[in-house]
Motif scaffolding. Structure first.
Motif, mmCIF file in Angstrom:
data_model
loop_
_atom_site.group_PDB
_atom_site.id
_atom_site.type_symbol
_atom_site.label_atom_id
_atom_site.label_comp_id
_atom_site.label_asym_id
_atom_site.label_seq_id
_atom_site.Cartn_x
_atom_site.Cartn_y
_atom_site.Cartn_z
ATOM 1 N N UNK A 1 0.823 -1.186 0.000
ATOM 2 C CA UNK A 1 0.000 0.000 0.000
ATOM 3 C C UNK A 1 0.867 1.249 0.000
ATOM 4 N N UNK A 2 0.253 2.383 -0.290
ATOM 5 C CA UNK A 2 0.986 3.641 -0.356
ATOM 6 C C UNK A 2 0.979 4.419 0.962
ATOM 7 N N UNK A 3 -0.101 4.353 1.725
ATOM 8 C CA UNK A 3 -0.242 5.107 2.972
ATOM 9 C C UNK A 3 -0.065 6.606 2.712
ATOM 10 N N UNK A 4 -0.657 7.094 1.627
ATOM 11 C CA UNK A 4 -0.491 8.496 1.245
ATOM 12 C C UNK A 4 -1.813 9.147 0.832
ATOM 13 N N UNK A 5 -2.931 8.621 1.299
ATOM 14 C CA UNK A 5 -4.212 9.228 0.960
ATOM 15 C C UNK A 5 -4.403 10.531 1.727
ATOM 16 N N UNK B 1 -14.453 5.704 8.065
ATOM 17 C CA UNK B 1 -13.010 5.962 8.072
ATOM 18 C C UNK B 1 -12.257 4.760 7.499
ATOM 19 N N UNK B 2 -11.356 5.042 6.582
ATOM 20 C CA UNK B 2 -10.531 3.980 6.022
ATOM 21 C C UNK B 2 -9.347 3.668 6.914
ATOM 22 N N UNK B 3 -9.081 2.368 7.036
ATOM 23 C CA UNK B 3 -7.941 1.904 7.826
ATOM 24 C C UNK B 3 -7.229 0.816 7.023
ATOM 25 N N UNK B 4 -5.900 0.789 7.133
ATOM 26 C CA UNK B 4 -5.151 -0.279 6.491
ATOM 27 C C UNK B 4 -3.889 -0.592 7.275
ATOM 28 N N UNK C 1 1.990 -8.886 3.488
ATOM 29 C CA UNK C 1 0.569 -9.036 3.712
ATOM 30 C C UNK C 1 0.007 -7.644 3.967
ATOM 31 N N UNK C 2 -1.036 -7.260 3.239
ATOM 32 C CA UNK C 2 -1.670 -5.954 3.428
ATOM 33 C C UNK C 2 -3.182 -6.149 3.544
ATOM 34 N N UNK C 3 -3.767 -5.477 4.513
ATOM 35 C CA UNK C 3 -5.205 -5.573 4.757
ATOM 36 C C UNK C 3 -5.790 -4.171 4.851
ATOM 37 N N UNK C 4 -7.038 -4.038 4.391
ATOM 38 C CA UNK C 4 -7.705 -2.739 4.394
ATOM 39 C C UNK C 4 -9.213 -2.931 4.488
ATOM 40 N N UNK C 5 -9.895 -1.910 4.994
ATOM 41 C CA UNK C 5 -11.352 -1.973 5.007
ATOM 42 C C UNK C 5 -11.964 -1.169 3.851
ATOM 43 N N UNK C 6 -11.128 -0.623 2.930
ATOM 44 C CA UNK C 6 -11.680 0.159 1.820
ATOM 45 C C UNK C 6 -11.034 -0.152 0.462
ATOM 46 N N UNK C 7 -10.079 -1.057 0.415
ATOM 47 C CA UNK C 7 -9.500 -1.493 -0.856
ATOM 48 C C UNK C 7 -9.095 -2.958 -0.755
#
Length: 99
Positions: free
Chosen positions: A1-5, A46-49, A76-82
């Motif tokens: 993920x980017x973590x830049x939103x 709210x988006x979280x990853x 491993x990457x997890x998210x509630x919006x992607x």
């Protein structure tokens, strides 16, 4: 993920270890955990990853193959919006001195 939103807050914990102190020069490892929150998803929540990466690599120290390196990464990457991501990578690197 980017973590830049927009407005995203992210935090990272990382640990690197060089096994030379244990008598294995050229062997290294990295463990990394990143978490992000406060993402405006535009969907009313709210988006979280979060992401966890484990790298282990070895660089040949001498002989004909000196300069050859190999690295294996498990992520491993997890998210509630992607979309979630699980991946394994194998990277080969060869370096040489030009001058």
């Amino acid at each position: 993920y980017e973590f830049a939103y927009t407005d995203e807050r992210s935090y990272q914990v990382r640990y690197d270890y060089n096994f030379a102190a244990m008598g294995i020069p050229g062997l290294t490892t990295t463990v990394r955990y990143i978490t992000g929150n406060n993402v405006d998803t535009g969907r009313g929540y709210e988006g979280k990853d979060r992401e966890r990466d484990l790298d282990i690599g070895y660089a040949v120290q001498s002989g004909m193959l000196k300069g050859l390196g190999i690295r294996v990464r498990n992520a491993m990457a997890r998210s509630n919006y992607r979309s979630d991501i699980d991946e394994n990578r194998l990277t080969l690197v060869y370096t040489w001195q030009l001058f």
